[in-house]
Scaffold this active site. Structure first.
Site, PDB file in Angstrom:
ATOM      1  N   SER A 135     -89.339 -20.335  42.114  1.00  0.00           N
ATOM      2  CA  SER A 135     -87.932 -20.307  42.528  1.00  0.00           C
ATOM      3  C   SER A 135     -87.319 -21.689  42.722  1.00  0.00           C
ATOM      4  O   SER A 135     -86.098 -21.830  42.708  1.00  0.00           O
ATOM      5  CB  SER A 135     -87.780 -19.492  43.817  1.00  0.00           C
ATOM      6  N   LYS A 183     -86.253 -23.495  50.070  1.00  0.00           N
ATOM      7  CA  LYS A 183     -85.033 -23.510  49.253  1.00  0.00           C
ATOM      8  C   LYS A 183     -84.277 -24.810  49.529  1.00  0.00           C
ATOM      9  O   LYS A 183     -84.662 -25.609  50.376  1.00  0.00           O
ATOM     10  CB  LYS A 183     -84.120 -22.317  49.579  1.00  0.00           C
TER      11      LYS A 183
END
Length: 310
Positions: free
Chosen positions: A82, A137
């Site tokens: 990701s 993230k």
């Protein structure tokens, strides 16, 4: 896993710390002289003292490791794609725990404030809906920002200071296409569809090559992956009250995060904002990268992956 290890270190430190104190008391000359000679010479006393001394010897090491992991830095492993191309599966990262403040390890409340998170910071945090899961993230939205994500162009629009509905100019965001190279990865479209995150406009083959772009938000630049033919299923987006789907206003003390691999990341688009309290720390360093294929043992270390993250 990280939470279990922290609990284990805390419990071990308390137990060995208690034994360390007992050992110091038993070793004190004044107390030692009061213990009858026949008891000191007994096997039970001798073995008991040996056990106490052995476990007590681990206390200094355990307490140092606990303090470092809790307040200074903690290692994590990247399990997914990701955050590609910035972070790869197999990367072992170091997270600076005191980047934003020193926290109470039990309540996660800030004891000593140091700094506020910045746009572009890569952070590890506890998932808003499940604190047992740690995510990594990039912060793109700060408190008060109005975020719009275009599902066709995959581009961001950020307007700051919207909590009080003030009208301000959009933040400068620029995109630059980067020529494909051997690093650009191919994904099977069928696998992406099965994840229920993306749908396709059309496809003529079984493979889709992601495109690499430089995303520059004001003065902060980094590379991201996306493919314009891959369209997000907007109905799966987190819907904020009074906002259109695909648009969010970041509340106070919360942040909007995205994965750099935009077409293969479950992030704030899907489950909402990250509370400031959930932030574990800022990713600052890759200290190891294992070379391995899925389902196989590692075959080596990729040394050129080791270094600071900017």
């Amino acid at each position: 896993m990280s939470n279990y290890l922290s609990s284990f270190l805390l419990a071990s430190s308390l137990i060995t710390g208690t034994l360390w104190i007992i050992n110091k008391i038993l070793s004190h000359n004044l107390l030692d002289s009061k213990i009858p000679f026949n008891i000191k010479k007994s096997k039970i006393y001798y073995k008991s003292k040996q056990v106490v001394q052995t476990f007590a010897s681990f206390f200094p090491i355990l307490i140092i490791v606990f303090i470092i992991r809790t307040f200074i830095c903690e290692p994590f492993q990247i399990p997914s794609e990701s955050m590609m191309p910035t972070l790869l599966p197999g990367d072992f990262i170091l997270v600076k725990k005191f980047s934003y403040g020193i926290k109470n390890p039990f309540s996660n409340n800030v004891i000593v404030f140091i700094n506020t998170p910045k746009r572009g910071d890569i952070v590890v945090f506890k998932h808003p809906n499940n604190n047992a899961i740690n995510y990594v993230k990039r912060i793109v939205g700060l408190p008060g920002d109005k975020i719009n994500y275009n599902i066709l162009t995959k581009r961001l629009t950020i307007t700051p200071n919207n909590i009080n509905e003030q009208h301000t100019k959009n933040i400068s965001i620029n995109y630059k296409y980067i020529k494909p190279n051997d690093f650009t990865k191919h994904f099977k479209l069928n696998n992406i569809i099965l994840n229920n995150v993306h749908s396709l406009e059309s496809s003529n083959n079984n493979l889709l090559q992601l495109e690499m772009y430089q995303e520059k938000i004001e003065k902060i630049a980094y590379n991201i992956f996306f493919k314009k033919k891959l369209i997000d299923q907007k109905d799966l987006y987190f819907k904020q009250f009074s906002q259109k789907q695909g648009t969010w206003i970041v509340p106070k003390h919360k942040y909007f995060v995205l994965g750099d691999n935009r077409d293969n990341s479950l992030d704030s688009r899907y489950w909402g904002f990250v509370p400031e309290k959930n932030l574990i720390g800022k990713v600052v360093f890759i200290w190891m990268h294992l070379i391995k294929k899925e389902g196989q043992w590692p075959t080596g270390i990729q040394f050129d992956r080791i270094g600071n993250i900017y």
